[in-house]
Design a protein around this motif. Structure first.
Motif, short mmCIF file in Angstrom:
data_model
loop_
_atom_site.label_atom_id
_atom_site.label_comp_id
_atom_site.label_asym_id
_atom_site.label_seq_id
_atom_site.Cartn_x
_atom_site.Cartn_y
_atom_site.Cartn_z
N ALA A 181 6.02 12.29 -59.29
CA ALA A 181 6.31 13.27 -58.24
C ALA A 181 7.50 14.15 -58.63
CB ALA A 181 6.59 12.55 -56.92
N ILE A 182 8.56 13.53 -59.18
CA ILE A 182 9.74 14.31 -59.58
C ILE A 182 9.39 15.24 -60.73
CG2 ILE A 182 12.09 14.17 -60.46
CD1 ILE A 182 12.35 11.43 -59.17
N SER A 183 8.60 14.75 -61.68
CA SER A 183 8.21 15.58 -62.82
C SER A 183 7.38 16.77 -62.38
CB SER A 183 7.43 14.74 -63.84
OG SER A 183 8.25 13.75 -64.42
N ALA A 184 6.52 16.56 -61.38
CA ALA A 184 5.69 17.65 -60.89
C ALA A 184 6.54 18.77 -60.31
CB ALA A 184 4.72 17.14 -59.84
N ILE A 185 7.70 18.43 -59.77
CA ILE A 185 8.57 19.42 -59.16
C ILE A 185 9.44 20.12 -60.19
CG2 ILE A 185 10.46 19.77 -57.51
CD1 ILE A 185 9.43 17.26 -56.03
N PHE A 186 10.00 19.35 -61.13
CA PHE A 186 11.04 19.90 -62.00
C PHE A 186 10.62 20.10 -63.46
CE2 PHE A 186 13.43 17.83 -58.55
CZ PHE A 186 14.21 18.91 -58.14
N VAL A 187 9.52 19.51 -63.89
CA VAL A 187 9.14 19.59 -65.30
C VAL A 187 7.86 20.38 -65.50
CG1 VAL A 187 8.59 18.24 -67.37
CG2 VAL A 187 10.27 17.38 -65.74
N ASP A 188 7.00 20.45 -64.51
CA ASP A 188 5.73 21.16 -64.64
C ASP A 188 5.98 22.59 -65.13
OD1 ASP A 188 3.32 22.59 -64.17
OD2 ASP A 188 2.72 21.11 -62.68
N PRO A 189 5.30 23.01 -66.21
CA PRO A 189 5.51 24.37 -66.74
C PRO A 189 5.20 25.47 -65.73
CG PRO A 189 4.27 23.02 -68.30
CD PRO A 189 4.37 22.23 -67.03
N GLU A 190 4.33 25.19 -64.75
CA GLU A 190 3.97 26.20 -63.77
C GLU A 190 4.89 26.17 -62.55
OE1 GLU A 190 -0.11 25.78 -62.78
OE2 GLU A 190 -0.83 26.10 -64.82
N ALA A 191 5.83 25.22 -62.52
CA ALA A 191 6.75 25.15 -61.39
C ALA A 191 7.80 26.25 -61.49
CB ALA A 191 7.42 23.78 -61.35
N GLU A 192 8.45 26.55 -60.38
CA GLU A 192 9.54 27.52 -60.38
C GLU A 192 10.63 27.05 -61.33
OE1 GLU A 192 10.02 30.35 -58.95
OE2 GLU A 192 8.54 30.52 -57.34
N PRO A 193 11.34 27.98 -61.99
CA PRO A 193 12.46 27.57 -62.84
C PRO A 193 13.49 26.78 -62.05
CG PRO A 193 11.92 29.89 -63.18
CD PRO A 193 11.13 29.43 -62.00
N LEU A 194 14.03 25.77 -62.70
CA LEU A 194 15.02 24.93 -62.02
C LEU A 194 16.33 25.65 -61.83
CD1 LEU A 194 16.39 22.25 -61.14
CD2 LEU A 194 16.71 21.75 -63.57
N GLY A 195 16.79 26.34 -62.86
CA GLY A 195 18.16 26.81 -62.88
C GLY A 195 18.38 28.21 -62.37
N ARG A 196 19.63 28.47 -61.95
CA ARG A 196 20.09 29.77 -61.53
C ARG A 196 21.02 30.29 -62.61
NH1 ARG A 196 19.89 32.45 -56.95
NH2 ARG A 196 21.51 33.91 -56.28
N SER A 197 20.76 31.48 -63.12
CA SER A 197 21.56 32.04 -64.20
C SER A 197 22.54 33.07 -63.64
CB SER A 197 20.66 32.68 -65.26
OG SER A 197 19.77 33.61 -64.68
N ILE A 198 23.80 32.94 -64.04
CA ILE A 198 24.88 33.77 -63.50
C ILE A 198 25.64 34.36 -64.68
CG2 ILE A 198 26.90 33.81 -61.98
CD1 ILE A 198 25.76 30.99 -60.96
N ALA A 199 25.60 35.69 -64.83
CA ALA A 199 26.22 36.36 -65.97
C ALA A 199 27.54 37.01 -65.57
CB ALA A 199 25.27 37.40 -66.55
N PHE A 200 28.57 36.78 -66.37
CA PHE A 200 29.88 37.41 -66.17
C PHE A 200 30.13 38.37 -67.33
CE2 PHE A 200 30.11 33.71 -63.58
CZ PHE A 200 31.08 33.94 -62.60
N ILE A 201 30.56 39.59 -67.00
CA ILE A 201 30.86 40.58 -68.02
C ILE A 201 32.02 41.45 -67.54
CG2 ILE A 201 29.16 42.25 -67.14
CD1 ILE A 201 28.62 43.05 -70.08
N GLY A 202 32.84 41.89 -68.45
CA GLY A 202 33.97 42.73 -68.09
C GLY A 202 33.62 44.20 -68.16
N ALA A 203 34.22 45.00 -67.26
CA ALA A 203 34.04 46.44 -67.32
C ALA A 203 34.80 47.02 -68.50
CB ALA A 203 34.51 47.09 -66.02
#
Length: 429
Positions: free
Chosen positions: A152-174
């Motif tokens: 059940a956990i794998s179906a949620i977090f490992v399945d290739p068709e599942a939503e991506p697990l992570g949130r990506s946050i980019a920091f850059i200077g002006a």
């Protein structure tokens, strides 16, 4: 949608309800779980034993599993004052008519990204469909085996068709030297420590990155090996490249060497970023001050962008140009967050915050005062601001930024995503 915003979906196993334990051989095809946090609330010894078995399985090596004796009410009480993990597993004996009411208090405090698996006693297809409609990820009927939980956990977090697990946050200077990297590193540390969320800090400034210095680390491998060896990239190779900075924070460090020219193709970082997004709930990207094909590509695909500025005319011009360019690259996304840093530097003429943000037509995410002693002591000791002075206003500012970029609120309130949408559905009945 981002990992913070999307609703909970049915697992890939179609919501199979187990009348009897599954053979442990079913585990052979399962891949290791990513760096997720799991909290299980058990009311029976049998389910607790199964969860303890899961905690010892090699596929859980990167995950963090906590087991508590308690029911749904205990979970709601605990998470009223603490952030919810990536996954909550709840055991209940409630019948269909009472279960939805029991879940309502938990829905009020559940973060949007949190998934929920319920272990019940009643093999009721109507109840199952009602739970799925209200945002539950999976419903399993006891008795159950370790394979049922792991599948059940794998179906949620490992399945290739599942939503991506992570949130990506980019920091850059002006502009160079405005403190974007320092803010990125402190925010990554804040996300990992405030929310007990597994976080990866990726330093994309390969020739001049400072993440390893700021965390007092000297890894032999890191981002360079990941970027220049895309054919080797997988979860195992990534684990070898990551350096542990704290309990929930890992670093993919830049080599900070000038033994080669660091020229990249447009999509050079994409395999790495895709793997990072599948490996941890939060990835903080520390980008160099540059405007090239590869930086534009990265900025075009991340979930959040934070631009750090200093209060002068060049930063104002650059910030305006970056906002305009990113609006074209990301026409359907919200505007980046802007942070005004190094405000109040002695003897330096400055543009006031009000005059700086008025032509940009955007509200600042944070205004950070210049404090040479605080930031200097932190940098020279390889520690973060909250470790140097946890009660300082700057430390509180970094905490607020961490809440902002992860979509979390400092005060618990009803959520519109995930389990939180249950409140709206219940209210319609």
């Amino acid at each position: 949608m981002s990992a913070i915003d999307y609703d909970i979906d049915t697992g890939a196993n179609g919501g199979r309800m187990a009348d009897e334990p599954t053979a442990t051989g079913d585990l052979d095809s399962l891949r290791p779980l990513p760096r997720i946090s799991v909290h299980a609330f058990c009311i029976s010894d049998a389910v607790r034993r199964v969860m303890e078995q899961c905690s010892q399985d090699r596929r859980m090596a990167r995950a963090s599993l906590r087991i508590t004796s308690g029911n749904i009410a205990a979970a709601a009480s605990m998470f009223a004052s603490t952030p919810t993990p990536n996954l909550i597993i709840l055991e209940t004996e409630a019948v269909a008519g009472n279960l939805m009411a029991e879940l309502a208090p938990l829905a009020e405090v559940c973060d949007p990204a949190t998934r929920v698996i319920i272990i019940g006693r009643h093999n009721d297809i109507t109840l199952y469909r009602e739970l799925m409609r209200n945002g539950i990820s999976e419903y399993i009927v006891a008795p159950l085996a370790m394979a049922d939980i792991m599948t059940a956990i794998s179906a949620i977090f490992v399945d290739p068709e599942a939503e991506p697990l992570g949130r990506s946050i980019a920091f850059i200077g002006a502009k160079g030297g405005v403190g974007s990297s320092t803010i990125a590193h402190n925010c990554a540390f804040g996300i990992s420590s405030l929310f007990s969320t597994e976080t990866i800090l990726a330093d994309l400034d390969l020739p001049f990155g400072t993440a390893n210095i700021d965390f007092d680390q000297d890894p032999a491998q890191g981002m360079a090996e990941a970027v220049f060896s895309p054919e080797r990239l997988d979860e195992v190779f990534l684990d070898r490249l990551l350096t542990t900075c704290s309990q929930h924070l890992s670093l993919l460090a830049a080599p900070s060497l000038l033994d080669r020219a660091y020229d990249y193709d447009r999509d050079a970082f994409q395999p790495v970023l895709e793997l990072l997004q599948r490996s941890a709930p939060a990835t903080v990207l520390d980008l160099p001050h540059a405007w090239s094909d590869w930086t534009r590509t990265v900025l075009g695909e991340v979930d959040e962008i934070i631009i750090t500025c200093a209060p002068d005319l060049a930063n104002l011009r650059n910030a305006k140009n970056m906002l305009d360019a990113l609006k074209k690259i990301r026409p359907n996304d919200k505007a980046p967050h802007l942070i005004l840093n190094q405000v109040g530097m002695p003897k330096r003429p400055e543009i006031s915050p009000q005059d700086f943000f008025e032509p940009l037509e955007i509200e600042p995410a944070a205004i950070i005062p210049f404090d040479a002693a605080l930031f200097g002591n932190a940098a020279n000791s390889g520690r973060m601001i909250s470790e140097i002075d946890a009660k300082s206003p700057t430390s509180e500012t970094f905490s607020q930024i961490a809440h902002l970029v992860t979509g979390r609120a400092t005060i618990k309130k009803p959520r519109k995503g995930g389990l939180g949408k249950m409140l709206g559905l219940l209210g319609k009945k």
